[in-house]
Design an enzyme around this catalytic site. Structure first.
Site, mmCIF file in Angstrom:
data_model
loop_
_atom_site.group_PDB
_atom_site.id
_atom_site.type_symbol
_atom_site.label_atom_id
_atom_site.label_comp_id
_atom_site.label_asym_id
_atom_site.label_seq_id
_atom_site.Cartn_x
_atom_site.Cartn_y
_atom_site.Cartn_z
ATOM 1 N N HIS A 217 -8.720 3.898 -1.311
ATOM 2 C CA HIS A 217 -7.554 3.131 -0.788
ATOM 3 C C HIS A 217 -7.224 2.292 -2.163
ATOM 4 C CE1 HIS A 217 -3.930 1.856 0.647
ATOM 5 N NE2 HIS A 217 -4.324 1.146 1.255
ATOM 6 N N CYS B 278 0.572 -1.319 0.021
ATOM 7 C CA CYS B 278 -0.079 -0.027 0.008
ATOM 8 C C CYS B 278 0.516 1.492 0.157
ATOM 9 C CB CYS B 278 -0.988 -0.150 0.920
ATOM 10 S SG CYS B 278 -1.891 -1.521 1.262
ATOM 11 N N CYS C 138 -12.743 -0.180 7.919
ATOM 12 C CA CYS C 138 -12.264 -0.592 7.278
ATOM 13 C C CYS C 138 -12.381 0.335 5.787
ATOM 14 C CB CYS C 138 -12.365 -1.942 6.412
ATOM 15 S SG CYS C 138 -12.935 -2.889 7.879
ATOM 16 N N LYS D 78 -10.415 5.886 4.553
ATOM 17 C CA LYS D 78 -12.022 5.540 4.885
ATOM 18 C C LYS D 78 -12.402 6.200 3.409
ATOM 19 C CE LYS D 78 -14.594 3.437 7.322
ATOM 20 N NZ LYS D 78 -14.978 3.298 5.888
#
Lengths: 390, 271
Positions: free
Chosen positions: A335, A85, A208, A331
Site C-alpha cells: 500500500h 489513500c 494490517c 495486504k
C-alpha cells in the site's frame, strides 16, 4: 458522449524500493508506455493527473511537475491529486473526466508514494495526517485504531469473529504469492495470522497492510484515437465517487462505509451491471476489516454476512463468483498510499487481458472493479472495467 | 474532614465552606498524581463535584499552578472580590476554602500504590514532552485551533439543531447554517467500541509515554444525550473496557506540544 479506454498500464514493484521518487515514477511510466501495443510517445499525452500524499513532505508542492519533466511530458498541464489513500483513484477519475469532457484525448493517471526512507517518528506522523487530527488523533487514534473500533463494533453487531478477518489475510497472501510486484510474497497460515503481534486490539499485524514504496501509471484514450494504440483496450465502463464524514464519531454507523455504498450504486448504474456481474474486484483492504466491509458495501454479499463470505472463502481465486483482490490486495501486494488506486487498475487491466502470471490468472474474467478508499472512508472512488465497449 | 467520596478518579471531602480533593495514588507515604493528572485537572474535578450538587462556586484566589483558561472552559464558576481560595498543597491534593486552609490528611486506606518505576518514567516523559525544545512529530493542532474548540472539547458544548451536534460544525448536511444554539452535553455515556493500541501503533504525539504504559486505550462513547465521541481512557494501563460499560468523561492532560499542555476529556469507567 465519448467512451474512455485504457491502452497501457505499468507499475514498479511495491516494497522497499531503492529508487527515489523521480526514479520510481519513471520506472512505472516507462512500463506503462512499453505496455501500449502499438507505437506510443509520451509527447502524445495531453494531460497528467498524479495521486500522492507526498508522504514525508519532501516534494509536497509541484510534485507532478517534477515527476513528469523526467518522463517526457515537459510543458503539459499536470497536477498532483490528493485524497489520502484514494489519491490515485481520484486521479483516474479526473483523467477519465478530462477525456469525457472532450478537452483531452490521451491522458495519464498515476500515483506514487515513497514511505520507507523516513525515521520511524516522522513516518508515524505522516501515517496520521489523513485522519481527523483535531479529535480522533488527540484521542490516540491512527488508522489501525479507527479500523479496530470498526471491527470490534462489527463483531458486536453481527455474526462474525476475528477468525473471519484471519481468513481474509490468508486468502490475500495466497493471491499475492506469485505476484512479482507484490511487497509481501509469502504463504501465511491461519494460525500464524491469528496469533500475530497485536497492533490495535483486535487487529493483529496480519490484519494490517504494509507501508510500501511504489508507483503506478495507466494511460487513457478517447474512443476515436484508441485504434492508433491498440486493438485490445480495456474500457472504463463507469467512474463514480463519494465522500463521508471524516471522523468516525460523526457517522451514523461505523460498521459500513457509506461513501462506498453511494459510489457503488452510481458505478453499477452507469455501467449497466450489478454486483453479480463482477468477475474480479480489487478492493481497498488496508485492514482486513476493510475488505469485509467492502464485500458488503459493494453488494457481493448481504449486510451482516461479510463474515460468512470470508469464512466460506467466496472471494478466493477461481473458487467463488467474484475473485476479491487477485493481486493480493493491499495486504500482500502493498500500500504505497498515492499509488494504490491506479495500481489496482494496472492489475485489472492485466487480468482482463490475460497478462498476469499464469499461476494467478483468474479464468474467464470480463468485468473488473476497483475500489479505492481514503483513510477510514472519508473518500471513495470506484471504477468498473470491461473487455467490451458496450 | 473524614468522609471521602470517589469522584472522577479522585477522592473528595466536602464541608460547607471547605472542600478538599486528592489523588487516589500514593508512592510510599506520599500522595502523588496519576499518569495524566495535575492540579488543573483536580481543580476542575472539585468544582464539578460541587456544581453537580448545586453548590455555587465563587472564586477569589486561584493558585498559579492551575490553568485559568482550562478552568474557565471546563467549569461553571464566578470570579469575584470575595469567595473561595483555590490552593494547591505540596502533595497531589488541593483545597478550596473561605477562611483558613484546612489541614487534611489524604485517606491512605482508600488509596492505591503506584508503580515507582512507571511513575518515575512517566514524570520524566511529561518533562521531556513539555519542553519547548521538544519538537513533537505529533499532529499539529495549533494554539489558536486548540483554543477555538477548547470549550467544546472540555465542556461538551453542542449545538441544538433538530438533533444535538457535537463537536460543533458550521452547516448541516443540507447546507443549512447551524445557529449558535448552544447547550452542554452531560459528561456521561456508554462505550460502543474500544481498542488498545500498541506503543508502535500509537500516534507520534504519544511516542514518549505510550511505551511506558504498554500502549494506549481509546473508547468510542455514545454520550447520554446522543452524540458520539472518541476518548482516551483514564489510567489506561490498568483497565479494560467492554461494549456497554458506563463511563464518566473527565478532564485530564492529553499531550504537550510547543511547551503547552493540551487538556481534553478522557473516559473513566464507572464501577
Amino acid at each position: 458522449m465519448v467512451d474512455v479506454a485504457i491502452i497501457g498500464a505499468g507499475q514498479t514493484k511495491y516494497g522497499n524500493h531503492q529508487l527515489g521518487m523521480k526514479g520510481m515514477w519513471a520506472e512505472a511510466a516507462v512500463n506503462a508506455f512499453d505496455s501500449v501495443d502499438k507505437d506510443f510517445q509520451p509527447n502524445q499525452i495531453d494531460e497528467a493527473y498524479i495521486g500522492s500524499v507526498a508522504f514525508g513532505g519532501g516534494q509536497l508542492g509541484n510534485t507532478a511537475a517534477l515527476l513528469t519533466e523526467h518522463t517526457g511530458m515537459q510543458g503539459k498541464p499536470v497536477r498532483r491529486v490528493e485524497n489520502a489513500c484514494a489519491s490515485s483513484g481520484f486521479a483516474l477519475r479526473d483523467a477519465w473526466m478530462a477525456i469525457k469532457s472532450g478537452q483531452a484525448d490521451v491522458v495519464i493517471a498515476g500515483g506514487i508514494e515513497k514511505m520507507n526512507d523516513l525515521t520511524p517518528e516522522r513516518k508515524r506522523f505522516w501515517l496520521g495526517v489523513s485522519g481527523d487530527t483535531e479529535w480522533e488523533r488527540l484521542a490516540g487514534l491512527t488508522f489501525p485504531g479507527t479500523y479496530a473500533l470498526m471491527a470490534r463494533r462489527y463483531f458486536h453487531e453481527f455474526d462474525s469473529t476475528h477468525d473471519d478477518l484471519v481468513n481474509i489475510s490468508v486468502k490475500n497472501h495466497y493471491h499475492g504469492l506469485d505476484n512479482e510486484v507484490a511487497h509481501i510474497r509469502k504463504d501465511v497460515s491461519f494460525d500464524k495470522a491469528k496469533n500475530g503481534f497485536m497492533v490495535a486490539d483486535p487487529l493483529t499485524l496480519y490484519d494490517c497492510c504494509p507501508t510500501s514504496d511504489g508507483a503506478s501509471c495507466v494511460i487513457l484514450a478517447a474512443d476515436h484515437v484508441v485504434s492508433q494504440f491498440t486493438e485490445d483496450p480495456v474500457w472504463i465502463k463507469s467512474s463514480a465517487a463519494a465522500s463521508d464524514y471524516l471522523a468516525l464519531h460523526d457517522r451514523p454507523s461505523i460498521t459500513q462505509l457509506m461513501a462506498t455504498q453511494k459510489a457503488a450504486k452510481r458505478a453499477y448504474s452507469m455501467a449497466g451491471i450489478s454486483a453479480e456481474d463482477v468477475d474480479i474486484a480489487e478492493v481497498h483492504d488496508c485492514f482486513t476489516i476493510a475488505e469485509l466491509f467492502a464485500t458488503e458495501d459493494l453488494g457481493f454479499t448481504e449486510r451482516g454476512t461479510g463474515g460468512h463470505f470470508a469464512r466460506e472463502n467466496r472471494g478466493r481465486r477461481n473458487e467463488g463468483t467474484t475473485c476479491i483482490n487477485p493481486s493480493g490486495g493491499l495486504k500482500s501486494k502493498g500500500h504505497p498510499l498515492g499509488a494504490t488506486g491506479t495500481g489496482q487498475t494496472v492489475e485489472i487491466f492485466k487480468q482482463l487481458r490475460n497478462e498476469v502470471e499464469s499461476t494467478r490468472q483468474v479464468r474467464d474474467a470480463n468485468i473488473g472493479l476497483s475500489h479505492n478508499v481514503g483513510g477510514s472512508g472519508a473518500t471513495c472512488s470506484i471504477h468498473v472495467y470491461g473487455r467490451d465497449r458496450d | 474532614m473524614k468522609d471521602f467520596h470517589p469522584w472522577h478518579g479522585y477522592l473528595v471531602a466536602s464541608e460547607e465552606d471547605c472542600h478538599y480533593i486528592c489523588s487516589t495514588w500514593q508512592l510510599g507515604e506520599q500522595c502523588v498524581f496519576g499518569y495524566d493528572s495535575d492540579y488543573t485537572t483536580m481543580a476542575v474535578a472539585l468544582i464539578k463535584f460541587l456544581t453537580a450538587r448545586e453548590h455555587p462556586v465563587i472564586l477569589k484566589v486561584i493558585d498559579e499552578k492551575i490553568s485559568i483558561d482550562v478552568l474557565a472552559a471546563s467549569t461553571e464558576h464566578e470570579i469575584a472580590d470575595s469567595g473561595y481560595t483555590l490552593s494547591c498543597n505540596s502533595d497531589a491534593s488541593l483545597a478550596m476554602f473561605l477562611d483558613d486552609a484546612p489541614v487534611v490528611a489524604p485517606p491512605t486506606e482508600a488509596m492505591k500504590a503506584i508503580n515507582p518505576e512507571t511513575y518515575s518514567k512517566i514524570n520524566q516523559a511529561w518533562d521531556e514532552e513539555s519542553n519547548e525544545r521538544n519538537i513533537s512529530q505529533g499532529a499539529y493542532v495549533s494554539g489558536q485551533q486548540y483554543s477555538e474548540s477548547l470549550e467544546s472539547r472540555l465542556s461538551l458544548t453542542a449545538q441544538s439543531h433538530d438533533v444535538l451536534i457535537w463537536p460543533q460544525r458550521q452547516m448541516d448536511a443540507d447546507g443549512v447554517v447551524i445557529e449558535d444554539n448552544i447547550m452542554r452535553l452531560r459528561p456521561t455515556g456508554t462505550v460502543t467500541s474500544w481498542t488498545k493500541l500498541s506503543a508502535a501503533g500509537a500516534p507520534s504525539e504519544f511516542a514518549i509515554r505510550a511505551p511506558i504504559l504498554g500502549g494506549i486505550a481509546t473508547v468510542m462513547v455514545q454520550t447520554t444525550d446522543g452524540p458520539n465521541g472518541v476518548f482516551l481512557l483514564v489510567d489506561d494501563d490498568t483497565t479494560t473496557p467492554e461494549i456497554g460499560a458506563s463511563v464518566d468523561l473527565v478532564v485530564r492532560r492529553l499531550y504537550a506540544q510547543e511547551g503547552l499542555i493540551r487538556y481534553g476529556l478522557k473516559a473513566i469507567l464507572k464501577n
